[in-house]
Write a protein that holds these residues in place. Structure first.
Motif, PDB file in Angstrom:
ATOM      1  N   UNK A  49      38.286  -9.813  29.117  1.00  0.00           N
ATOM      2  CA  UNK A  49      38.981 -11.088  28.977  1.00  0.00           C
ATOM      3  C   UNK A  49      40.372 -10.763  28.465  1.00  0.00           C
ATOM      4  N   UNK A  50      41.398 -11.054  29.257  1.00  0.00           N
ATOM      5  CA  UNK A  50      42.763 -10.650  28.950  1.00  0.00           C
ATOM      6  C   UNK A  50      43.297  -9.794  30.079  1.00  0.00           C
ATOM      7  N   UNK A  51      44.557  -9.414  29.987  1.00  0.00           N
ATOM      8  CA  UNK A  51      45.214  -8.681  31.074  1.00  0.00           C
ATOM      9  C   UNK A  51      45.032  -7.179  30.936  1.00  0.00           C
ATOM     10  N   UNK A  52      44.822  -6.504  32.073  1.00  0.00           N
ATOM     11  CA  UNK A  52      44.882  -5.053  32.137  1.00  0.00           C
ATOM     12  C   UNK A  52      45.903  -4.678  33.203  1.00  0.00           C
ATOM     13  N   UNK A  53      46.463  -3.489  33.103  1.00  0.00           N
ATOM     14  CA  UNK A  53      47.419  -3.029  34.104  1.00  0.00           C
ATOM     15  C   UNK A  53      46.711  -2.838  35.436  1.00  0.00           C
ATOM     16  N   UNK A  54      47.305  -3.318  36.499  1.00  0.00           N
ATOM     17  CA  UNK A  54      46.688  -3.244  37.822  1.00  0.00           C
ATOM     18  C   UNK A  54      47.010  -1.914  38.488  1.00  0.00           C
ATOM     19  N   UNK A  55      46.005  -1.196  38.993  1.00  0.00           N
ATOM     20  CA  UNK A  55      46.284   0.022  39.767  1.00  0.00           C
ATOM     21  C   UNK A  55      47.145  -0.324  40.974  1.00  0.00           C
ATOM     22  N   UNK A  96      47.389   8.459  37.414  1.00  0.00           N
ATOM     23  CA  UNK A  96      48.748   8.874  37.080  1.00  0.00           C
ATOM     24  C   UNK A  96      49.552   7.695  36.588  1.00  0.00           C
ATOM     25  N   UNK A  97      50.587   7.978  35.796  1.00  0.00           N
ATOM     26  CA  UNK A  97      51.378   6.914  35.184  1.00  0.00           C
ATOM     27  C   UNK A  97      51.929   5.952  36.218  1.00  0.00           C
ATOM     28  N   UNK A  98      52.278   6.477  37.423  1.00  0.00           N
ATOM     29  CA  UNK A  98      52.863   5.612  38.441  1.00  0.00           C
ATOM     30  C   UNK A  98      51.868   4.618  38.997  1.00  0.00           C
ATOM     31  N   UNK A  99      50.554   4.885  38.808  1.00  0.00           N
ATOM     32  CA  UNK A  99      49.547   3.969  39.329  1.00  0.00           C
ATOM     33  C   UNK A  99      49.351   2.751  38.449  1.00  0.00           C
ATOM     34  N   UNK A 100      49.794   2.827  37.207  1.00  0.00           N
ATOM     35  CA  UNK A 100      49.662   1.712  36.281  1.00  0.00           C
ATOM     36  C   UNK A 100      51.008   1.458  35.615  1.00  0.00           C
ATOM     37  N   UNK A 101      51.954   0.893  36.353  1.00  0.00           N
ATOM     38  CA  UNK A 101      53.284   0.728  35.798  1.00  0.00           C
ATOM     39  C   UNK A 101      53.274  -0.175  34.586  1.00  0.00           C
ATOM     40  N   UNK A 128      44.185 -14.156  32.042  1.00  0.00           N
ATOM     41  CA  UNK A 128      43.679 -13.285  33.093  1.00  0.00           C
ATOM     42  C   UNK A 128      42.369 -12.666  32.619  1.00  0.00           C
ATOM     43  N   UNK A 129      41.460 -12.397  33.550  1.00  0.00           N
ATOM     44  CA  UNK A 129      40.264 -11.649  33.196  1.00  0.00           C
ATOM     45  C   UNK A 129      39.820 -10.831  34.398  1.00  0.00           C
ATOM     46  N   UNK A 130      38.999  -9.821  34.153  1.00  0.00           N
ATOM     47  CA  UNK A 130      38.565  -8.912  35.216  1.00  0.00           C
ATOM     48  C   UNK A 130      37.077  -8.638  35.100  1.00  0.00           C
ATOM     49  N   UNK A 131      36.444  -8.479  36.251  1.00  0.00           N
ATOM     50  CA  UNK A 131      35.030  -8.120  36.327  1.00  0.00           C
ATOM     51  C   UNK A 131      34.885  -6.917  37.249  1.00  0.00           C
ATOM     52  N   UNK A 188      31.036  -2.174  42.995  1.00  0.00           N
ATOM     53  CA  UNK A 188      32.007  -1.084  42.907  1.00  0.00           C
ATOM     54  C   UNK A 188      33.411  -1.552  43.270  1.00  0.00           C
ATOM     55  N   UNK A 189      33.760  -2.711  42.752  1.00  0.00           N
ATOM     56  CA  UNK A 189      35.088  -3.282  42.965  1.00  0.00           C
ATOM     57  C   UNK A 189      35.551  -3.940  41.674  1.00  0.00           C
ATOM     58  N   UNK A 190      36.725  -3.571  41.224  1.00  0.00           N
ATOM     59  CA  UNK A 190      37.342  -4.263  40.097  1.00  0.00           C
ATOM     60  C   UNK A 190      38.016  -5.517  40.630  1.00  0.00           C
ATOM     61  N   UNK A 191      37.597  -6.670  40.138  1.00  0.00           N
ATOM     62  CA  UNK A 191      38.171  -7.952  40.577  1.00  0.00           C
ATOM     63  C   UNK A 191      38.931  -8.553  39.400  1.00  0.00           C
ATOM     64  N   UNK A 192      40.221  -8.756  39.575  1.00  0.00           N
ATOM     65  CA  UNK A 192      41.067  -9.324  38.536  1.00  0.00           C
ATOM     66  C   UNK A 192      41.429 -10.757  38.904  1.00  0.00           C
ATOM     67  N   UNK A 193      41.080 -11.680  38.024  1.00  0.00           N
ATOM     68  CA  UNK A 193      41.394 -13.095  38.214  1.00  0.00           C
ATOM     69  C   UNK A 193      42.659 -13.383  37.413  1.00  0.00           C
ATOM     70  N   UNK A 194      43.805 -13.259  38.067  1.00  0.00           N
ATOM     71  CA  UNK A 194      45.093 -13.484  37.411  1.00  0.00           C
ATOM     72  C   UNK A 194      45.422 -14.970  37.519  1.00  0.00           C
TER      73      UNK A 194
END
Length: 555
Positions: free
Chosen positions: A197-203, A385-390, A180-183, A355-361
């Motif tokens: 480059x790699x996974x991040x927790x999705x809001x 908040x913690x609930x936004x990034x489980x 996975x990667x994000x821009x 102004x958009x986080x795009x995650x290519x999973x």
């Protein structure tokens, strides 16, 4: 951290290029829409600026042996100066040079740029923001380039597409990152951003759409409709599914729609901007569609739009996602969406995702979108908040990246547990302080209105006056001196700050918000008794204990 931003002259490139712990590689992006990042190759490291391109797989830089290469930002790569460089030897899986000694490559793009050279292997470094150590990877050493590749300021291309030679595929195959990667693309007049480059927790607010790797060799999405000012364009959904479908390409500056879709979009924008005047574009070589009569904030004069995906999820498009600023007329903007001519593919370039986080999973065959301020991506992610990034489920833990350590206020485990005492942010205005000073009270009124707080809560704490404008540092205080800012109110304020959702009059010029932070309310001051009662109790007990034997002796 304040990162340098480098603005580039726009181009019309329309490329469409044909159980260990997983880490993440974080990298800043530096320019406006072409999204350059700085990388080093070799030992000792040689620095290069590369355009991040999701529609091509190969990464390449000009080689010291190049016979036809343009003048780019950095010196050409010198294989002979790197202790770790190895040519990729000729084998059955590659095209070989005339001496059958080394693998070669050749690419030609839709806008007729070409690149060719040899393949080699060396160490790639991903910067000091990354916990991923330098990795050996195969890349192209250019000996020939033409067209836009020859004239561009950046040194080369970083390919993040699908394919064995993609940096993503190589790192995933090594097992050092998840698939996975994000821009995150910076906004209008701001530029910059981040890449992971790699996974991040999705809001939790991130919207997803399927990306079918079988549908085309590119990252495609299931686009069903486009709306302008809430009204659906009169189009059959199949218009977005021609040839390669709807393709994302970060290496392309603007967006290109099939002719029918473009005409419908253009007509809808005309309908919503009748008060504005049509003018000629900044470059006479192009028949741009431009509008004059708007202010410094296009959101006041242009409608928002929406993309609706096959699963019904929607992505809001602000005016900055389809407009670029006219470089010769103040308050004028031009459409950054064009007709793709006879091509039936829908090509969405970087402008759409400002102004958009795009995650290519890639692992789960989907692409996610989250509207945010990309200049402050990490602060925003860490303040959720913690609930936004489980936390990932047990099934996801193998492929998760290192968790981002929070640097903002403590994350609440229950509503109301965190009490925010102060919100700070900086504002850069492009007017000098001498002109601004008489209007500070007026500016405070506008800020308070946009943030939905009382003017008494907005305080100017400091300012720095420079040639290019004035940097103001603000603080948002609780409504009362003995009160605090609730979580809900704090997140609403921060959301407006990070989204640049202020509407200042034109008299204040253009502005940029940055460096916001939240601080928890300090514990209340204790009285003298509260501070010393434990010592007094201990002293009293000691006196009693010592006095007991003495009283027994006297008796």
């Amino acid at each position: 951290m304040i990162l340098p931003l480098f603005f580039k002259q726009r181009t019309r490139n329309k490329d469409l290029l044909y159980s260990r712990r997983h880490l993440e590689a974080r990298m800043p992006l530096h320019d406006d829409l072409l999204l350059n990042g700085y990388y080093t190759i070799g030992t000792p490291p040689q620095q290069f600026s590369l355009i991040v391109a999701t529609a091509t797989s190969l990464t390449y830089v000009p080689c010291s042996t190049c016979q036809l290469c343009g003048n780019h930002q950095n010196p050409r790569f010198q294989p002979e100066a790197s202790k770790t460089y190895k040519p990729l030897k000729c084998n059955t899986d590659c095209t070989c040079d005339s001496d059958t000694q080394q693998c070669t490559y050749e690419r030609q793009y839709a806008e007729m740029s070409t690149t060719s050279g040899v393949l080699g292997v060396d160490k790639f470094s991903f910067g000091n923001q990354s916990d991923l150590q330098p990795q050996r990877a195969t890349f192209g050493c250019e000996n020939w380039e033409t067209g836009g590749l020859y004239t561009q300021h950046a040194d080369g291309i970083m390919g993040l597409g699908r394919g064995d030679l993609s940096i993503m595929d190589q790192l995933v195959k090594k097992g050092v990152i998840s698939d996975s990667f994000s821009l995150c693309y910076g906004g209008m007049d701001v530029g910059g951003g981040s890449m992971v480059l790699g996974r991040i927790s999705s809001p939790k607010e991130m919207v997803f759409t399927r990306s079918d790797p079988v549908r085309s060799p590119y990252y495609n999405i299931e686009l069903n409709e486009i709306r302008v000012a809430g009204k659906k364009l009169p189009l059959n959904p199949k218009v977005f599914d021609g040839k390669y479908g709807t393709v994302l390409d970060s290496g392309t500056t603007y967006a290109y729609l099939p002719q029918a879709a473009f005409e419908a979009f253009e007509a809808a924008i005309f309908e919503e901007t009748q008060s504005l005047t049509r003018i000629q574009g900044p470059d006479p070589n192009y028949n741009d569609i431009c509008f004059a009569g708007a202010g410094s904030d296009p959101a006041k004069d242009f409608p928002s739009a929406e993309m609706v995906f096959g699963n019904g999820q929607k992505l809001l498009l602000a005016p900055e996602n389809y407009l670029f600023r006219h470089t010769k007329v103040h308050g004028a903007y031009c459409l950054g969406i064009f007709s793709n001519g006879k091509e039936s593919t829908t090509l969405l370039g970087a402008i759409i995702f400002q102004n958009t986080l795009v995650t290519y999973d890639r692992e789960h065959e989907k692409v996610g979108f989250w509207k945010t301020n990309c200049s402050e991506l990490w602060e925003r992610l860490e303040s959720l908040p913690a609930s936004s990034s489980p936390l990932p489920s047990d099934a996801d833990k193998v492929n998760s990246t290192t968790k981002i350590a929070p640097t903002g206020p403590p994350q609440p485990q229950a509503p109301g547990e965190v009490k925010i005492g102060l919100i700070k942010f900086s504002m850069l205005l492009n007017i000098n302080y001498t002109e601004l000073k008489p209007h500070i009270s007026e500016l405070i009124q506008f800020i308070a209105k946009d943030l939905d707080v009382e003017p008494s809560q907005v305080q100017l704490t400091n300012y720095t006056s420079g040639v290019n404008g004035t940097l103001l540092r603000w603080a948002i205080l609780p409504a009362h001196s003995d009160d605090y800012i609730s979580n809900a109110t704090a997140m609403k304020i921060v959301s407006r700050l990070s989204g640049n959702q202020m509407h200042l009059p034109d008299s204040f010029g253009g502005y940029k918000l940055s460096e916001w932070s939240m601080e928890p309310r300090p514990p209340p001051e204790r009285t003298w008794w509260q501070q010393h009662h434990l010592a007094l109790v201990i002293a009293f007990v000691a006196v009693v204990v010592i006095g007991l034997p003495a009283s027994n002796v006297l008796t």
